[in-house]
Design a protein around this motif. Sequence first.
Motif, PDB file in Angstrom:
ATOM      1  N   ALA A 264      43.706 125.109 121.197  1.00  0.00           N
ATOM      2  CA  ALA A 264      44.195 124.112 122.148  1.00  0.00           C
ATOM      3  C   ALA A 264      45.389 124.607 122.973  1.00  0.00           C
ATOM      4  N   PRO A 265      46.405 125.259 122.373  1.00  0.00           N
ATOM      5  CA  PRO A 265      47.531 125.733 123.202  1.00  0.00           C
ATOM      6  C   PRO A 265      47.104 126.734 124.273  1.00  0.00           C
ATOM      7  N   ALA A 266      46.190 127.671 123.928  1.00  0.00           N
ATOM      8  CA  ALA A 266      45.736 128.656 124.907  1.00  0.00           C
ATOM      9  C   ALA A 266      44.949 127.982 126.023  1.00  0.00           C
ATOM     10  N   LYS A 267      44.116 127.021 125.675  1.00  0.00           N
ATOM     11  CA  LYS A 267      43.347 126.296 126.688  1.00  0.00           C
ATOM     12  C   LYS A 267      44.264 125.504 127.613  1.00  0.00           C
ATOM     13  N   ALA A 268      45.295 124.913 127.051  1.00  0.00           N
ATOM     14  CA  ALA A 268      46.250 124.152 127.866  1.00  0.00           C
ATOM     15  C   ALA A 268      46.947 125.066 128.866  1.00  0.00           C
ATOM     16  N   ALA A 269      47.349 126.249 128.425  1.00  0.00           N
ATOM     17  CA  ALA A 269      47.992 127.199 129.340  1.00  0.00           C
ATOM     18  C   ALA A 269      47.036 127.638 130.434  1.00  0.00           C
ATOM     19  N   ASP A 270      45.758 127.872 130.102  1.00  0.00           N
ATOM     20  CA  ASP A 270      44.768 128.266 131.106  1.00  0.00           C
ATOM     21  C   ASP A 270      44.564 127.162 132.135  1.00  0.00           C
ATOM     22  N   LEU A 271      44.435 125.930 131.688  1.00  0.00           N
ATOM     23  CA  LEU A 271      44.218 124.821 132.618  1.00  0.00           C
ATOM     24  C   LEU A 271      45.401 124.652 133.556  1.00  0.00           C
ATOM     25  N   ALA A 272      46.598 124.770 133.048  1.00  0.00           N
ATOM     26  CA  ALA A 272      47.775 124.660 133.912  1.00  0.00           C
ATOM     27  C   ALA A 272      47.763 125.743 134.978  1.00  0.00           C
ATOM     28  N   ALA A 273      47.363 126.954 134.618  1.00  0.00           N
ATOM     29  CA  ALA A 273      47.303 128.054 135.584  1.00  0.00           C
ATOM     30  C   ALA A 273      46.221 127.806 136.624  1.00  0.00           C
ATOM     31  N   LEU A 274      45.066 127.305 136.209  1.00  0.00           N
ATOM     32  CA  LEU A 274      43.979 127.027 137.153  1.00  0.00           C
ATOM     33  C   LEU A 274      44.374 125.916 138.129  1.00  0.00           C
ATOM     34  N   LEU A 275      45.027 124.894 137.645  1.00  0.00           N
ATOM     35  CA  LEU A 275      45.448 123.804 138.527  1.00  0.00           C
ATOM     36  C   LEU A 275      46.454 124.278 139.571  1.00  0.00           C
ATOM     37  N   ARG A 276      47.269 125.248 139.207  1.00  0.00           N
ATOM     38  CA  ARG A 276      48.225 125.786 140.184  1.00  0.00           C
ATOM     39  C   ARG A 276      47.512 126.593 141.272  1.00  0.00           C
ATOM     40  N   LEU A 277      46.326 127.111 140.973  1.00  0.00           N
ATOM     41  CA  LEU A 277      45.582 127.886 141.977  1.00  0.00           C
ATOM     42  C   LEU A 277      44.976 127.004 143.063  1.00  0.00           C
ATOM     43  N   GLY A 278      44.727 125.759 142.746  1.00  0.00           N
ATOM     44  CA  GLY A 278      44.170 124.849 143.738  1.00  0.00           C
ATOM     45  C   GLY A 278      43.188 123.879 143.131  1.00  0.00           C
ATOM     46  N   LYS A 279      42.703 122.956 143.957  1.00  0.00           N
ATOM     47  CA  LYS A 279      41.778 121.929 143.494  1.00  0.00           C
ATOM     48  C   LYS A 279      40.371 122.490 143.383  1.00  0.00           C
ATOM     49  N   ALA A 280      39.659 122.016 142.386  1.00  0.00           N
ATOM     50  CA  ALA A 280      38.270 122.433 142.194  1.00  0.00           C
ATOM     51  C   ALA A 280      37.503 121.272 141.589  1.00  0.00           C
ATOM     52  N   ALA A 281      36.192 121.308 141.745  1.00  0.00           N
ATOM     53  CA  ALA A 281      35.364 120.254 141.179  1.00  0.00           C
ATOM     54  C   ALA A 281      35.269 120.388 139.666  1.00  0.00           C
ATOM     55  N   ARG A 282      35.340 121.647 139.194  1.00  0.00           N
ATOM     56  CA  ARG A 282      35.160 121.862 137.764  1.00  0.00           C
ATOM     57  C   ARG A 282      36.052 123.004 137.289  1.00  0.00           C
ATOM     58  N   TYR A 283      36.694 122.769 136.157  1.00  0.00           N
ATOM     59  CA  TYR A 283      37.504 123.799 135.487  1.00  0.00           C
ATOM     60  C   TYR A 283      36.885 124.040 134.113  1.00  0.00           C
ATOM     61  N   ASP A 284      36.849 125.282 133.712  1.00  0.00           N
ATOM     62  CA  ASP A 284      36.265 125.619 132.413  1.00  0.00           C
ATOM     63  C   ASP A 284      37.266 126.454 131.613  1.00  0.00           C
ATOM     64  N   VAL A 285      37.752 125.862 130.521  1.00  0.00           N
ATOM     65  CA  VAL A 285      38.679 126.587 129.641  1.00  0.00           C
ATOM     66  C   VAL A 285      38.125 126.645 128.224  1.00  0.00           C
ATOM     67  N   SER A 286      36.835 126.413 128.083  1.00  0.00           N
ATOM     68  CA  SER A 286      36.233 126.412 126.748  1.00  0.00           C
ATOM     69  C   SER A 286      36.351 127.770 126.078  1.00  0.00           C
ATOM     70  N   ALA A 287      36.413 128.847 126.892  1.00  0.00           N
ATOM     71  CA  ALA A 287      36.670 130.187 126.362  1.00  0.00           C
ATOM     72  C   ALA A 287      38.016 130.631 126.914  1.00  0.00           C
ATOM     73  N   PRO A 288      39.084 130.526 126.127  1.00  0.00           N
ATOM     74  CA  PRO A 288      40.430 130.801 126.645  1.00  0.00           C
ATOM     75  C   PRO A 288      40.591 132.189 127.238  1.00  0.00           C
ATOM     76  N   GLU A 289      39.817 133.136 126.746  1.00  0.00           N
ATOM     77  CA  GLU A 289      39.959 134.491 127.277  1.00  0.00           C
ATOM     78  C   GLU A 289      39.267 134.661 128.619  1.00  0.00           C
TER      79      GLU A 289
END
Length: 284
Positions: free
Chosen positions: A250-275
């Motif tokens: 969960a912590p790694a996924k949370a960090a990935d999602l925060a980074a993706l949101l900073r890149l811009g808006k998207a219809a879908r974000y996928d952090v199921s595989a943190p790597e």
Amino acid sequence: MSDDVTDPPRSGSKNRDSAMSDESSVAPNSSSTPSPSLTSVSRLPAQIYAARMRSRERWRRLSVTITVTLVLFAIAAYFVIWHTSMLALTTVRVAGEKNVGARQIIAAAKLVNGTPLASLDTGGAAARVQKLPQIATASVSLDWPHTAVITVTERVPAALIPNGSRYDVVDVSGVVFGSVNAPTGGLPVIDVQGGGAVKAAVVPGALAALKALPADIVHQITGISATSAYSISLKLHSGSVVNWGGADDAPAKAADLAALLRLGKAARYDVSAPEAPAMSGRYD
């Protein structure tokens, strides 16, 4: 014819012998009478020893007096503190309460006015208060001479879980501590498609996501849905969907999602595989 001549006796020598004889008969025997200074010196050790013994006796009596006084004082203090109303409970204060009423907390503590403060069961009172569903932690401290202070930490609502026609309110640990008729307070609704077993497996993973994510992202989540423990999805205010996956990392996924949101808006974000986080259907 020879004449024998005899020297006349010397009067001076006779006088000296007589004087010496007189002096020897008159002079006292110095060894028969002790000197006063020698007598004083011989008595000094005994006097010092006697003084030390008197001093020790004074200290012994003083120590006994002090000990008896302290014992009597301790007995008096014990009775005053434990068996009289001089230091009894007259006031109960509550600290930390927000949504739970102070009267409800005081009633749950069951502290009886007039009870000596020293004999209050503060641990038992805290345990009784903590049985209230809305209370996460509780402690009871004494504010001498007449006050007990109950300090509480209330549970913080994290999500809503449908339960029949109502919604259970849960905190991040999954404890249900209330219910509401409809979604309220901007809390995300955890919608599980399946029976009780699926729900029991999904809810901890969904709450783990809410606990790991920063507050600004949590406020963007309107709902959480899943059909299994490894298919958790988050729905954002913007309409975007986040494929969270399972409860692991969960912590790694949370960090990935925060980074993706900073890149811009998207219809879908996928952090199921943190790597290997991903985003698709970008809006800009």
